[in-house]
Design a protein around this motif. Sequence first.
Motif, short mmCIF file in Angstrom:
data_model
loop_
_atom_site.label_atom_id
_atom_site.label_comp_id
_atom_site.label_asym_id
_atom_site.label_seq_id
_atom_site.Cartn_x
_atom_site.Cartn_y
_atom_site.Cartn_z
N ALA A 1 0.91 -1.14 -0.02
CA ALA A 1 0.02 -0.12 -0.06
C ALA A 1 0.91 1.27 -0.04
N SER A 2 2.18 1.19 0.79
CA SER A 2 2.86 2.43 0.71
C SER A 2 3.52 2.60 -0.62
N LEU A 3 4.07 1.25 -1.24
CA LEU A 3 4.49 1.67 -2.69
C LEU A 3 3.52 2.31 -3.46
N GLY A 4 2.26 2.00 -3.31
CA GLY A 4 1.16 2.59 -4.15
C GLY A 4 1.12 4.00 -3.95
N GLY A 5 1.25 4.56 -2.67
CA GLY A 5 1.31 6.00 -2.37
C GLY A 5 2.46 6.53 -2.71
N LEU A 6 3.48 5.91 -2.53
CA LEU A 6 4.76 6.76 -3.35
C LEU A 6 4.49 6.88 -4.78
N LEU A 7 4.06 5.80 -5.49
CA LEU A 7 3.77 6.04 -7.05
C LEU A 7 3.12 7.39 -7.21
N SER A 8 1.89 7.44 -6.42
CA SER A 8 0.81 8.46 -6.56
C SER A 8 1.30 9.86 -6.28
N ILE A 9 2.63 9.95 -5.48
CA ILE A 9 2.92 11.30 -5.28
C ILE A 9 3.70 11.75 -6.54
N VAL A 10 4.02 10.99 -7.58
CA VAL A 10 4.43 11.40 -8.88
C VAL A 10 3.22 11.34 -9.96
N GLY A 11 2.13 10.28 -9.76
CA GLY A 11 1.04 10.20 -10.45
C GLY A 11 0.03 10.91 -10.44
N ALA A 12 -0.09 11.55 -9.18
CA ALA A 12 -1.28 12.61 -9.09
C ALA A 12 -1.24 13.56 -9.93
N PRO A 13 -0.04 14.35 -10.14
CA PRO A 13 0.04 15.58 -10.81
C PRO A 13 -0.46 15.01 -12.27
N VAL A 14 -0.02 14.13 -12.71
CA VAL A 14 0.03 13.59 -14.11
C VAL A 14 -1.49 13.57 -14.31
N THR A 15 -2.22 12.73 -13.22
CA THR A 15 -3.66 12.48 -13.38
C THR A 15 -4.42 14.04 -13.56
N GLY A 16 -4.02 14.70 -12.65
CA GLY A 16 -4.77 16.06 -12.43
C GLY A 16 -4.62 16.75 -14.09
N TRP A 17 -3.50 16.73 -14.43
CA TRP A 17 -3.29 17.40 -15.92
C TRP A 17 -4.15 16.55 -16.93
N ALA A 18 -4.26 15.22 -16.82
CA ALA A 18 -5.03 14.43 -17.92
C ALA A 18 -6.34 14.86 -17.97
N CYS A 19 -6.88 15.03 -16.51
CA CYS A 19 -8.24 15.45 -16.36
C CYS A 19 -8.50 16.70 -17.18
N ASP A 20 -7.84 17.51 -17.06
CA ASP A 20 -8.08 18.98 -17.86
C ASP A 20 -7.88 18.65 -19.01
N LYS A 21 -6.87 17.80 -19.69
CA LYS A 21 -6.50 17.66 -21.04
C LYS A 21 -7.14 16.92 -21.83
N PHE A 22 -7.56 15.69 -21.21
CA PHE A 22 -8.05 14.77 -22.19
C PHE A 22 -9.57 14.26 -21.70
N GLY A 23 -9.88 14.87 -20.82
CA GLY A 23 -11.23 14.61 -19.92
C GLY A 23 -11.24 13.57 -19.06
N VAL A 24 -12.31 13.85 -18.17
CA VAL A 24 -12.41 12.93 -16.97
C VAL A 24 -12.94 11.32 -17.32
N ARG A 25 -13.74 11.61 -18.47
CA ARG A 25 -14.18 10.17 -18.81
C ARG A 25 -13.35 9.07 -19.12
N TRP A 26 -12.02 9.59 -20.09
CA TRP A 26 -10.99 8.46 -20.21
C TRP A 26 -10.21 8.39 -18.99
N VAL A 27 -9.88 9.12 -18.33
CA VAL A 27 -9.20 8.99 -16.97
C VAL A 27 -9.86 7.84 -16.02
#
Length: 414
Positions: free
Chosen positions: A57-83
Amino acid sequence: MNRLSKRLPFYYGWVIVLSAGLSMFVRNAAGSLTIAVFVYPMEADLGWSRTEIAGAASLGGLLSIVGAPVTGWACDKFGVRWVLLVGVFLLGITTISLSWATLLVTFYAAFGFGRLLFTGPIPIGASVVVSRWFVKMRGRVNGILFFCHAVGMAVFPYVAFIFIQSRGWQQAWILLGAMVWLFALLPVLVFIRQSPEDVGLLPDGDTAHQSDDEVTQVNSEEPRWNVKEAIGTKSLWLLAIGTGFLYLIQSGTNMHQGAYFIDQGLSLKISALAVSGSGVMAGVGTLAWGWLSEKVPVRFAFAAVALVIAVSIGLFPQADTNIEALIYAGLFGVGVAGMLVVPPVAYADYFGRSSLGAIRGVTESMLAGGQAIGAVLSGYVFDVTGTYMSAFYGFAVLGGITVLMGLSAKRPLK
């Protein structure tokens, strides 16, 4: 879809809330309460320590530290439906693959990635899209959204318990993965849309009947911050770090509370009921916190959430009877409900809809960091001391600090 949204006898935003809510429901396949039910059988069968299991679970959290900004950008760029669609599809795959994860490295890969989806694409996408479709009722719809998550918090652990008892832990993972796809894939694909403006509507459903002057006034009152402006405010970081502290407490408790109650001499059934009961109370609490966040300044609601969590976790060391376990776990669930609902409302209220995805991507890194630390920290404390008491008392103090941070997070001004 434009025709459907305008022909419905109710606002299409409620379809968005339901579809996003189903994705929040199924994310619990990788929830800390769900893995808590698997800790004992996997520990016994595979010989892993609790620290090793929590480490995934901690590994997933560490990955999310990097992944969360990418996810937020993708929501604005490509749309929430595809995310959301990609997130739900991959969550089903990772959950099913856990049935074959009998080596620690494969377990870390599968569950760690599942936790990345749990903390990143699914909650960011779901809360961003409902916050775009609703402004005046934002607190209530976020309460409903996280009510769906809380229902999953109650359902998935108990369903997992039943599957484990009847089929074994490996078959249980396969069945949970199938549930993910069954409930959420189609609604997300068919119904999710980025914003009401995309289908010719306006937020909240009733603004389309207002005059142009009224609509202009509503739009002018809505805050509009871009990412660069938002990260320069003190309030953003008080909320983000404070939320990270709350998720540290939540992760460090949820991941281990099932095993903790058994260690306290309670039965496996009572342990499972307490874990699921925490989810039930979280479900009830989400609706109450959503209502409260519309009625009082959101920083006060945030501080109240931290206070409930601090008090409940401070009571955990006293839980050595059935009734105490059920009550304290339930109170903790109420606090967790507020932790889920209030921060997304605060970010949207303080910074507006225009760059909400990217802003949430930044703040979710703090959340992910807290989750990464909490689960393994409690496991380490137990492995070293043979008890969770030091972890629980430390969490209570941290919750008290977060109360003060919430009170200090005033609405920013440009």
